[in-house]
Structure formats: C-alpha cells, structure tokens
Design an enzyme around this catalytic site. Structure first.
Site, PDB file in Angstrom:
ATOM      1  N   ALA A  81       0.747  -1.232   0.070  1.00 25.98           N
ATOM      2  CA  ALA A  81       0.005  -0.108   0.061  1.00 25.98           C
ATOM      3  C   ALA A  81       0.902   1.168   0.041  1.00 25.98           C
ATOM      4  O   ALA A  81       1.928   1.219   0.383  1.00 25.98           O
ATOM      5  CB  ALA A  81      -1.024   0.068   1.194  1.00 25.98           C
TER       6      ALA A  81
ATOM      7  N   TYR B 142       0.568   5.768   0.621  1.00 27.02           N
ATOM      8  CA  TYR B 142       0.176   6.963   0.980  1.00 27.02           C
ATOM      9  C   TYR B 142       0.847   8.195   0.538  1.00 27.02           C
ATOM     10  O   TYR B 142       1.682   8.714   1.312  1.00 27.02           O
ATOM     11  CB  TYR B 142      -0.325   7.166   2.628  1.00 27.02           C
ATOM     12  CG  TYR B 142      -1.036   5.885   3.039  1.00 27.02           C
ATOM     13  CD1 TYR B 142      -2.209   5.620   3.115  1.00 27.02           C
ATOM     14  CD2 TYR B 142      -0.079   4.743   3.425  1.00 27.02           C
ATOM     15  CE1 TYR B 142      -2.932   4.394   3.567  1.00 27.02           C
ATOM     16  CE2 TYR B 142      -0.687   3.449   3.818  1.00 27.02           C
ATOM     17  CZ  TYR B 142      -1.971   3.378   4.026  1.00 27.02           C
ATOM     18  OH  TYR B 142      -2.468   2.093   4.340  1.00 27.02           O
TER      19      TYR B 142
ATOM     20  N   ASP C  35      -8.568   5.337  13.948  1.00 21.70           N
ATOM     21  CA  ASP C  35      -8.611   5.027  12.468  1.00 21.70           C
ATOM     22  C   ASP C  35      -9.118   3.566  12.422  1.00 21.70           C
ATOM     23  O   ASP C  35      -8.637   2.839  11.635  1.00 21.70           O
ATOM     24  CB  ASP C  35      -7.354   5.173  11.688  1.00 21.70           C
ATOM     25  CG  ASP C  35      -7.493   5.398  10.152  1.00 21.70           C
ATOM     26  OD1 ASP C  35      -6.566   5.238   9.594  1.00 21.70           O
ATOM     27  OD2 ASP C  35      -8.845   5.641   9.745  1.00 21.70           O
TER      28      ASP C  35
END
Length: 1326
Positions: free
Chosen positions: A1043, A1045, A1158
């Site tokens: 992933a 960001y 989160d």
C-alpha cells in the site's frame, strides 16, 4: 371378519395411547407421600441405554392443576381463566399448550401465592413484585420468562400463611423450587448485581461499571475480598458519577486485598418499597433442577443458599417397587443427602447461559452449580461458597466457556471426608444388597444410584469435595479472565475409564473419554484462603492410569518444583540417575517455585533421543525429552517464572528446545529474560526434528529470588527442559594463533546438521551440540500431566551426556562459520588510518625462529571478561528516533579499502607475511555473549614485527555507512600510520559501540609498507548486539509494495527481517516536525501494546532518509481487501469471528487508555480464515493516541466514512468515536459495501450530524448483529456500548453459530452413514 378388524383397531389405539403417554406414567406411593410422575430424562437420545432405572420421578402436582381456558384476545392472567380458582387459598395452575399468558405482578390488587405452576404453553411474569410460588414445573415445550424476582415458600413451613399439615411429602425434595423438563426458562433482571472494585482507602472503593440510578432504596451492599470470602455488609454513599463509594458501618478494606467484588443484595425482609425492587436487582430462592435438553438463560439473578446437598457423602432416596406392579411403590427409603439438590443442577442441556449472576452459599455444601452432560457459557458472575467445589462438571459436559468470573471458596476441612465416604458407601451397599434380596427391580432415582459394586467415592460419581474451583470429569474448559481464590485446586480433572459403571449407561459415547481441551488465558489463582498446604494446584489431573484420546492443555502451576523430574507417570515414584544425580517423577515434594504462563500448551511423544542408537548413554532420555510446551497462539510469549538464589550474583540459563518443522521455512525463535530480549527472531531451520540448545548469562544485580524467562515461536518449537547454573567470572582461556583441541571427539551421528551460530557452550568442559532424530510416525497423544515442565540444574548434566561426543567438530564448525560470515569485503566505506603511539618492546633477534606468541598475550593486560548486563524492557530511549542528520564519521563516502590498491594480500598466518598477531578475530572480550546497545566495548590487538625491517603500519577498519549502527569511539587517534621496528611488539586498542540490534561481522586490514612495496592481511571483527526494538536498517529487505499513501510519503511493503516475513511501513524523513512526531507516537504506542489481537511490533529502524516500522506479516492481507478485492466469499460465521477478534483487541486498547483513531476494515489484518485461534489483529496506529489525563484527542486524519457526528461537531475524538467506527466497520463487513457509498463523499459530515447512517442492505443483516451495529453508531455517544460489552455479545453470537454448525455437520454425517448403510444392504440383497 369384522370382529377381528375391530380387535386389531382397538389394539392399535391402545398401543398408540400407551406410546404417547409412556414418558409420563403415574407412580402410586405409600400414604403420606405425593404420588409421582415418571419422566424419561432422555427418551430421544438413543445413544444412552442403561440396564438401570434412569427415569426421573417428581411429585404429581400437575395432573389435577387448574387448566386455563383459552379465550381469543385474552393473553393476560386473570383468575377467571382458571375454573375453580380460589382467591383466598393456595392454587395449582396449568398453562396449557398453545396458550400464552402474561402475569403482571404489580397490577394485581392481591398477591397470589401458587402451590404449583405447570407450564406447557408460554407464561411471562413482569413487574416489580416477587412472583411467589412453591413449585414451578416447565414441561417439555413450555416456556417461562420473568423479569421479576422469584420467591419460594415451603408448603410445610409452620410459619407460612398457607401451611397445611396435610400436605404430602416430596420424597426427592424437588420442591420448593423449579423443575425444567425440556422447555425454556429465561429469568433476566434489568439491573446489574455484580461489580468489580479497586481499593482507594480503608473506607472507599471505586467500582466498575458505575451503579445504575438507585432512588429511594436501601443502599446496602455485600463486599467480597480475599480476607472475607463470604463478604460483609456495608452501607454507602456515592459520588455523582456513582463510581466512588464511601463505605459506612462496615469492616475496613485491607491494603492486601487485590480482588474486590461488590454485590447488590436484596432480601424479602429488607425494608424496600416494592416499586423500587426492580431497580436494585432480583433474587431467586429455591433449588433448581433442569433436564431434558432445555434452554436456559439467567442474567443478573441472585442464587442465595439454595443448595441442600452437603459436602458429606451422597445418600440418595430409593424407591422400592412392587414385584407385581411396576407403577406401585411399596416403600421409600428417604435419602439424607441427595446429590441433585444443589442451587442449580443442569443435565442434558446444551444451551445454558449465565451472565452477571451471583451464587452465595455460607453453609457447607457440595457445589452451587452442577452440570451433567450440559454445555454452559458463564460470564461476569460471582460464585462465593463454602463448598467442596464452585462448579462440578460431570460426564458428557463437553464445554464450559467461563469469562470474567470470580470463583471464591472458603477454607473447608477435608481431612475426614475419605474415611466418612468409604464408611457411608459400605453402609449404602449393605442396604442395597438387602433391598435387592427383596426386589430385583429396586431402582434408584435420576441417575443418582449407589452402585453395589462400587466402594469408593469416585466410582460412585461422588466427587468434588476437595476444595476445587471447577471439578471436571470430561469437559473442555475455556477460562478467560477468571479469578480464583481460596481453592485447593482451581481446576481438578479426574479421568475414569469405565464410565458405564459410574454413569449407568451401558451403550453410550460416554464410555470412552473424549478429547480434552483446557485453555486458560489471563485467569489468576490465589490460594490464600485454602487449608494452608503448600501442595496447591491451579491444575490437577488424576488419571487412575487411564488414557484419554488426546489432550490439549494450557497449564499454570504455582506449586514448588524439584530440580528435575520425569513426565511419564505422575503417580510413579520412579527415579533415574545420571552421574549420581537423581530425577524424580511428579512435583509433590518440590523444592523451589516455578510457574508457566497460561497461554501455553503441552505436546507429548516428541521425537525420542534414544532413536540415536550410537549413544548408549542416553537411552533413558526419552523420559526427559518426550514432552514439551509451546504457545497456543503463534508468536505469543510463553513465560516461565523460576526461583533462583538471591545471594548468587551471576547465573547461566540453558534452554533446550525440540524443533518439529511444519514446512521448509525457517522458524523465528525469540528468547527474553526479565522482559529483555536475549535472542530475537533467530531463524531455526531443519527438514527433520532437531534439538537446539541456547545458553545465556544473567547478572542478578537486584538480588532477585525469581526471574521470568520467556520465548516466542510460531508453534513448532517446544521447550523440553531448562537448566539454571550459578556461575562466577571465568577468565577467558589463553588464545593462540593456532587452536589445538583438548579432547578427541568420539563417533557422532552422520546426519547432524549445521549448528546455529547463536548456540553457546555451557560453563563446563563438555560442549553443546544438536541431536537430529527422525520424526516418530503416528504419534499417539497421551494425557498431559498437570505440572508444566521446568527442569532445572541437573538437566544440564544430562544434556552434556547427550552431546559430549561432538566437541571438536562443533568447535571447528563454529570457527568455520565465523570465517565464512566475514569473508566478504564491504565496499563504500570511508578510509580510516589507524594510528596508535607504539609501545615498543625490545627483544633480541632470533634468526629463523617464530616469536613467542604466548609471551605476547601475557603482556596484554587489557583482556577482561565483562558479564552480560540485563536491562529492563526497552524504554522510550531505546526506541527514540531522531530527525537530525547524524554527524558521526561513519557516514563517509570513500572506500575504506581503496588504499589496498596495488598491495599484495597474504593469508592470515602466512610465513611470508612479516607480522604476527595474538588473535585473528576481535571479539571485544564478549566470549560468545552479545553486547548491550550503546555499551562501550573494548579490545586490543598485539602486533609483532618478526622481520629485520622497520615497517609503516596502517590499520584500515570497516565502517557501516547505511545506518550508523556501529560507532568507532577512538577514531580521532586513527588518523595516521605508525612505525614498528624489527622484533618489536605494540598494542593497538579498539573501542566501539553498537547502537542497534545488528551483527557486525567484518574484515579489517593490516597494511604494512616498506621500501616502496606494500602487503596486507585481513583480520576479523565479530560482534553482535543484544536484541532490542531498534533494528539495523540494512537487515530489513523490502520485496513487494502492499500500500502507499502518497501525500504523506508512506509506503507499506512485504519484506524480510532475518529470514522472517514481515510488514515494513516506510516513512520518508522530511523537515516537517509534526510528521516526525506522529511517527514517534506510533512507535511509542506499538512498543507498549502487547496483545494477541494486536499486530506484533518487531522494531523500528532509521537511516539518513527513511524510518521503518516493522511488524508481523499477515499473509491473508487486510479484512477490507478480503471483502472488496478478493474472489473469496466469507461465510457469516467467519465475519462474526473476525469482528469478535477485533473487538477483543479494541477492548484491550481502551483498557490501556489508548484510542485507535482509524478503525476500518483496512486496518484489520487477517492471519487465518479458520474460525479457531486468532484470526484478526489490529494494525496501523498512526492516528492512535494515549488519553492519559485527557478525555479526548484532536480530530484525527481518518477517513470520513468512519467518523461520528461529535467529531464533526468539533468535540474531539473519544473512545465512543472508536465504537462508532467499529459499528460502521461491522456493517461494511456484513454487507460488503463501502459505507455511505449512496451519498456524495463531501456530504458525509452534514448527513452524519443530521443522524443519517448507512442504509444499503441493512435489513438483510442478522438481527443480533444489526442491533450491535445500531447501538454502536447511535448519535448519543453516552449510549454507545463499551468494547467489552460488544465482545460479550459477539462471543455469544459466535458460540451459537458454532454450536449450530457442529449440529449440522453431525446431522449430515449421520445421514451419510445411514445412506451408506442402506446402499450396502441393497448390494448385499443383490
């Protein structure tokens, strides 16, 4: 012809009538007794067959009870519905099948007392007044629900208003009480009874959760402590939040009371307004007997002194039947101590839930709760009793799920029980023999018979009187967060082989012991109030020599230990001797305490050392190394606490492991002492079972008398033994350039694998080796013993016998490994010229002779032997990151070995090289140990010029420019070359520090130059630092991007750290101090949390441009990717299990005052798709924060889909916001759709503030789960549940689903078996 047909029809009708009513026969009794009803306790369970009478006989009170008229539209209780109802006297009523009545106690002007209430339909009680009865009988198919307290009266009590001396007797004593014969009973009070508390002072406590509002009530509570296990009464006043209680008119709360429980108790004789009874809880008085596959749910109920069965030997009522009429009883021998008269006796019922209840018995009884072939979920309850056991689990009880309960037992005297037991059984046997002479059909009641052939208490199912928490014959037990104190045994198992003799079931699945599973997690045992004996067990097993199919145990023992013992047979007194040292079975005469954490499990029949036939001396080692322990869940710490002598300063600990490989991947093993890592993620790899030894030193600086040793593994490495040695400072042996072995190795196995470099020798003359054995085929598990293995000092001697034949080969192997590891020259390092003012030692020339190396070493006065210093668990300093560029010299760009160009290289020890050295490897006097991070370590090198020429000498030392983990402290004096005269010797000193967990295995060059020619040779540095949370950046290898960001330049990779697959979260270091503080905050939180449902933190690393956070890797990915991106379709039970695991993790975080900030499916990692063990763990703590003194944190950078309305209102992020996010995530997992996808993303804040919640497919979600979701995302944050409440509801739901799945699989299996049988029969006929 017609007559024959009529006769056949009449015969069929009689048969059908007899069949329909066979289960309920009227049994006539002698005068003065109730006639009895015979009830088949398990008529439809065909596996139970018995030659004895196992029927149940209860008073025939329902046959003549007033039956209600069924009037359409009338569903509330009124007397006129029961023709013949007497408003002025006692009545017995019968709620007929297919009818439903509601009884409102407070709405009736008159309080009705019932002799008997028989329920075949549905009967519901509501209101604040007690429902008063003598007997409640719930017939098969009937349903009884109540939110009111139930009060029982004795119809023969002379003080009762309805006393009638003509009432007949109940021979079995079922009444007063409740008898459930196969229906449903649900008694649920609205307010909590049991609370946990912490001491503030002698006269004040803080309770959790807060009390519910209590207006106009008598504020009296009972407080239970370790000093007062039966509790004491207190009046109190509370603060506005109803959490702090100021105690009045009661005993002081002692500082020694670690376990405090509070019970709100309501008695009939308290002056409490009836309208307020509801607010203070409900009480239940009366013995309760449940049978016949009933459904049971009790919540917030108080069972006070209901038990009639004492802790004396059983003495049951016996019926003498007429030899001519099976329905006529001619005589009744009244029992004095019937076994089923406990507070709550449950049999043949698989759906039992007890939540938030209190059991209290201050009379000496056998047990408040007895289970027979029943499964129970009990949670948040209090059991305080003066009894033989808190719970007795008899045959067939396959599952006890116990969580957050308090089991308190008062000290009892068991000294005379065995004598009295045998005397009583002999008397009973004589009575039985006499009775049998009169009638061969003499039967006992309710499977509670004294067998004529049995003359001991266990063979007669007369057990559980020793002072136990849970006494068990056959169940699987899962204990999570329970507290036990005062017991002799917290868990006491007894395995009996011939169950048919004891259970009266001749053909039953119970004839053989079933597999046993005992899991104890976070439960505690304090035996303070027991009888004072040192022989106290958290877990005790008595097998009588019988074997079970398999055993899966988590055990924790607090008894004293021998230095060594065998594990073959607990009851044996066998001893074996090695070199004059004895090892004994069992731990009944132990000397020294040892405990093993509750999250461990045993494995038996591990590969045997004796398979190595070349080792004649180790044949008996099978008995020592055939058993081991490992963790239940992979990578979870197993902690061994062992006693040591506080007066001895230095110790050496040796752990012996067996590795049973499950695949071809290396298994990481980590070892800790006093929370400080000693070995971290050391890869153990083999293709066949292997023994591995690890040895390390410990400095007892704080004069501890007990140390904690822990290890983690993925589950295929078993700790089989442990040895502790007291040691002194041992000077290192004299080192010479050429090592000469002192012993000649004898023959060794040819298949011995390469030794792991981390293995170290013990402090004896005999070496350590690995022994490889073939894995045993078809390992049959035996009963695991109740004592967790911890073999102490003498084990080391036995290990030496196993391995002494490998000394030379292993020494050479170790040396070769070191040389191979240092054979590569690192590039890209700065050139450092080492200069040391020479200490010139004049000596006479010796032509054609070597210098005396021994004298060189004797001149070296700097050699020392520092002992390993163990620090506490790494503090914040150990994991602190820096966003400032490091200025130390190792951050150079030049090649360290560039000056070696055009220089001739000689091998070390070459006769042609003009210099000699006292050592080839610089180990900085570590002698096999690892140095601490930031520790200054020193070493020196003696250099001798054996030639006739003066040489210019350069020492070129390698540097680590990637991470700065190696710091050369005296680099400032290594800035120029020095001269060494012929036949002179000088000493060069080195000082360095390793600042992270690293292996500094490098070559350094000694370059000499004279008369325009240069030559050099290589020596080595071999230094390794201790394990810590600060890792070496160069040892972290990234492989696959998972992933990214981009705005914050954060990337997540799959990678490897020392051959272990890990997840690597990489941050780019910027000038943004806020961004760097966020990284530090995430590292700090990860380093503090340690829970099986939270991703395991391995460490962090930093170089000039990046910071890495390393955690365990989840091969299944995130739950978000699994439901949105994967083709795999998750089942409903999988989803419930996954979210249950997550809820448990968040429960831990909130209890630690950490908000996640989160919560979403993307931050829930899936480690297993199976519905057992740990499936899901929480990750990504970038938005997390410790609340501390604050009640909330600022708005996090979280996805708007999961933020609640109060955050958008600017209130800050609190625990309740985490609960909201969990509810949205639970919805997303269930419907597999992004929440709020039906509206514009930018509109989410306004819509959420207006109360809008995701609606797509909400109505398709299971009702129980939907209720949880809606409670979580409710707008009023104060009404949202805690994660502990969410976990409980999900746990109940998961258990029900699991039970249904198992029943379905069993039904399918039976169907397939029947089909196969039919096919086989057809084939035979053909």
């Amino acid at each position: 012809m017609i007559n024959k047909i009529l006769i056949k029809l009449i015969t069929i009708i009689i048969f059908c009538f007899s069949f329909l009513f066979a289960e309920e026969d009227l049994i006539r009794t002698p005068p003065g007794y109730y006639n009895l009803t015979r009830h088949k306790r398990y008529p439809h369970i065909t596996e139970y067959q018995s030659s004895q009478d196992t029927d149940l006989y209860y008073p025939d009170v329902c046959r003549n009870a007033l039956r209600n008229d069924i009037i359409p539209g009338v569903d509330e209780f009124f007397p006129f519905l029961f023709p013949g109802f007497n408003s002025d006297g006692p009545n017995s009523i019968y709620i007929q099948k297919n009818s439903s009545l509601l009884f409102k106690s407070e709405s009736l002007g008159t309080t009705y007392n019932f002799v008997a209430v028989c329920v075949e339909g549905s009967f519901t009680v509501k209101g604040s007044m007690f429902f008063t009865i003598n007997s409640l009988i719930i017939l098969p198919g009937g349903r009884f629900e109540s939110e009111a307290g139930i009060e029982f009266y004795d119809e023969n009590d002379p003080l009762h208003i309805y006393n009638n001396p003509d009432f007949p007797k109940d021979p079995f004593g079922f009444f007063p009480g409740i008898l459930v014969l196969g229906g449903t009973i649900s008694v649920v009070a609205k307010e909590s009874l049991v609370y946990r508390a912490d001491r503030i002072s002698n006269s004040s406590i803080e309770i959790s959760p807060p009390f519910s509002p209590m207006n106009k009530i008598n504020q009296t509570i009972r407080i239970f402590t370790e000093l007062y296990p039966l509790g004491f009464y207190c009046s109190f006043s509370s603060d506005l939040e109803r959490k702090i209680l100021s105690l009045l008119d009661c005993l002081p709360i002692s500082e020694n009371d670690k376990i405090i429980r509070v019970l709100i108790e309501v008695d009939r004789d308290q002056n409490v307004s009836p309208t307020n009874i509801l607010k203070k809880g409900k009480t239940t008085k009366g013995s309760i007997y449940i049978t016949g596959d009933s459904n049971v749910y009790f919540k917030n109920m108080f069972f006070k002194n209901l038990g009639f069965t004492t802790n004396e030997p059983y003495n049951d009522t016996k019926l003498i039947f007429s030899p001519n009429d099976p329905n006529q009883v001619t005589d009744i021998i009244m029992g004095t101590n019937q076994r089923f008269r406990s507070s709550l006796y449950i049999e043949f019922s698989k759906n039992v839930t007890i939540d938030g209840c209190a059991f209290f018995e201050d009379n000496l009884t056998r047990s408040p709760l007895v289970l027979f072939d029943s499964n129970v979920i009990i949670s948040n309850s209090l059991i305080s009793s003066k009894s033989g056991s808190n719970i007795i689990a008899q045959y067939g009880t396959e599952s006890i799920q116990s969580s957050n309960n308090s089991y308190i037992l008062v000290k009892i005297d068991t000294a005379s029980l065995d004598v009295d037991q045998n005397n009583n059984n002999n008397n009973n046997n004589n009575n039985n023999n006499n009775n049998n002479n009169n009638n061969n059909n003499n039967n006992n009641n309710n499977n509670n018979n004294n067998n004529n052939n049995n003359n001991n208490n266990n063979n007669n199912m007369d057990y559980g009187n020793q002072g136990n928490g849970i006494y068990s014959i056959s169940p699987n037990i899962n204990s999570n967060g329970d507290s036990f104190f005062g017991q002799q045994y917290a868990f006491n198992y007894y395995f009996i082989s011939k169950n048919s003799v004891n259970s009266n079931q001749d053909n039953s699945s119970l004839l053989n012991s079933k597999p046993i599973e005992l899991i104890i997690i976070d439960s505690s045992f304090n035996p303070t109030n027991s009888n004072g004996s040192l022989n106290k067990y958290l877990l005790n097993i008595n097998s009588d020599g019988n074997k079970t199919i398999s055993t899966y145990l988590v055990c924790n023992s607090i008894i004293e230990y021998y230095s060594g013992w065998l594990m073959d047979n607990l009851n044996s007194n066998q001893q074996i001797s090695f070199e004059g040292n004895l090892f004994q079975n069992g731990c009944n005469k132990v000397d020294g305490n040892c405990t093993i954490s509750q999250n461990s499990k045993y494995s038996t029949d591990l590969p045997k050392v004796a398979n190595q036939t070349k080792f004649d001396e180790i044949v008996q080692l099978d008995k020592l190394f055939s058993n081991g322990i490992t963790s239940i869940n992979p990578n979870e710490k197993v902690i061994i606490s062992t006693k040591i002598n506080s007066k001895i300063h230095y110790y050496q600990i040796q752990l012996f492991f067996t590795h049973l490989p499950i695949d071809d991947q290396p298994t990481p093993l980590s070892i800790y002492i006093e929370n400080q890592p000693v070995f971290l993620l050391e890869p153990i790899k083999s293709t066949f079972p292997t023994f591995n030894n690890f040895t390390f030193k410990f400095e007892n600086k704080n004069s501890l008398d007990k140390i904690n040793i822990a290890f983690t593994t993925r589950g295929d490495i078993y700790l089989t033994s442990m040895a502790t040695y007291s040691s002194i400072v041992v000077e290192p042996p004299t080192e010479t350039p050429t090592e000469t072995p002192t012993e000649t190795p004898t023959e060794t196995p040819t298949d011995t694998p390469t030794q792991t470099p981390t293995q170290t020798p013990i402090l004896t003359s005999k070496p350590i080796t690995q022994i490889s054995v073939d894995r045993n085929e078809n390992l049959e598990l035996k009963i695991a013993l109740p004592i967790c293995l911890s073999l102490a000092l003498l084990i080391g001697i036995i290990i030496m016998i196993c391995i002494f034949k490998k000394v030379q080969s292993n020494s050479k192997l170790k040396k070769d490994d070191d040389e191979n590891e240092m054979a590569t020259i690192k590039e890209g390092n700065k050139s450092i010229i080492v200069s040391q003012p020479p200490t010139v030692i004049e000596e006479k020339p010796q032509d054609n002779s070597k210098p005396d190396d021994q004298k060189l070493i004797e001149r070296d006065q700097q050699i020392n032997n520092p002992i390993l210093k163990i620090r506490e668990y790494p503090s914040l300093k150990d994991i602190e990151l820096s966003n400032e560029e490091t200025k130390s010299p190792q951050y150079g760009s030049l090649n360290s070995f560039s000056t070696l160009q055009f220089s001739r290289q000689y091998d070390y020890g070459s006769e042609e090289f003009p210099f000699q050295f006292n050592k080839q490897v610089l180990e900085f006097n570590l002698n096999g140990r690892k140095c601490m991070n930031d520790e200054v370590i020193n070493d020196s090198l003696m250099i001798h010029n054996k030639s006739e020429i003066t040489y210019l000498v350069n020492i070129i030392f390698p540097q680590n420019i990637e991470t700065g983990c190696v710091s050369i402290l005296n680099v400032e004096i290594f800035n120029e070359s020095f001269e060494l005269l012929p036949h002179c010797t000088t000493e060069v000193k080195f000082s360095l520090t390793l600042t992270c967990t690293t292996k500094f295995l490098e070559n350094f060059a000694v370059l000499v130059e004279a008369q325009g020619s240069k030559c050099h040779t290589f020596l080595s540095v071999h230094v390794e630092s201790e394990t810590s949370l600060k890792l070496d950046y160069k040892e972290i290898k990234t492989e696959q991007l998972i992933a990214s960001y981009l705005p914050s330049k954060v990337y997540v990779f799959k990678g490897y750290y020392r051959d272990l697959a890990v997840a690597v979260k990489k941050f780019a270091i910027s000038d943004n101090s806020k961004s760097f503080e966020k990284i530090k905050n995430e590292v700090q939180i990860l380093s503090k949390v340690n829970n099986i449902n939270v991703v395991r933190y391995i460490g962090s690393a930093q170089n000039i441009s990046h910071v890495c956070i390393v955690t365990e890797y989840a091969k299944e990915g995130s739950l978000g990717s699994l439901i949105h991106d994967s083709k795999i379709k998750l089942s409903f039970i999988q989803k419930v299990k996954f979210m249950l695991d997550a809820a448990k993790g968040f429960t831990f975080l909130h209890a630690s005052e950490i908000v996640h900030g989160d919560i979403k499916p993307d931050n829930l990692l899936v480690f297993s798709k199976e519905i057992s063990g740990v499936c899901v763990k929480i990750c990504d703590f970038g938005n997390s924060e410790e609340l501390g003194e604050k009640e909330s944190k600022s708005k996090p950078d979280s996805t708007m889909n999961y933020l609640p309305n109060e955050v958008f209102d600017g209130e800050g992020y609190q625990k309740s916001a985490d609960v909201y996010a969990f509810g949205v995530s639970l919805y997303e997992v269930m419907v597999e759709k992004i929440p709020f996808h039906e509206i514009c993303y930018n509109d989410i804040p306004n819509r959420v503030q207006d109360g809008f919640r995701p609606t797509a497919d909400l109505d398709t979600i299971d009702d129980d789960i939907r209720k949880i979701i809606e409670c979580c995302w409710i707008k009023e944050k104060s009404k949202r549940p805690s994660f502990s409440e969410i976990s409980l509801h999900l746990e109940i739901k998961f258990s029900k689903l699991l039970h249904q799945m198992n029943e379905s699989e069993e039904s399918t299996s039976n169907h397939n078996t029947n089909s196969k049988t039919k096919e086989d029969k057809d084939l035979d006929e053909n």
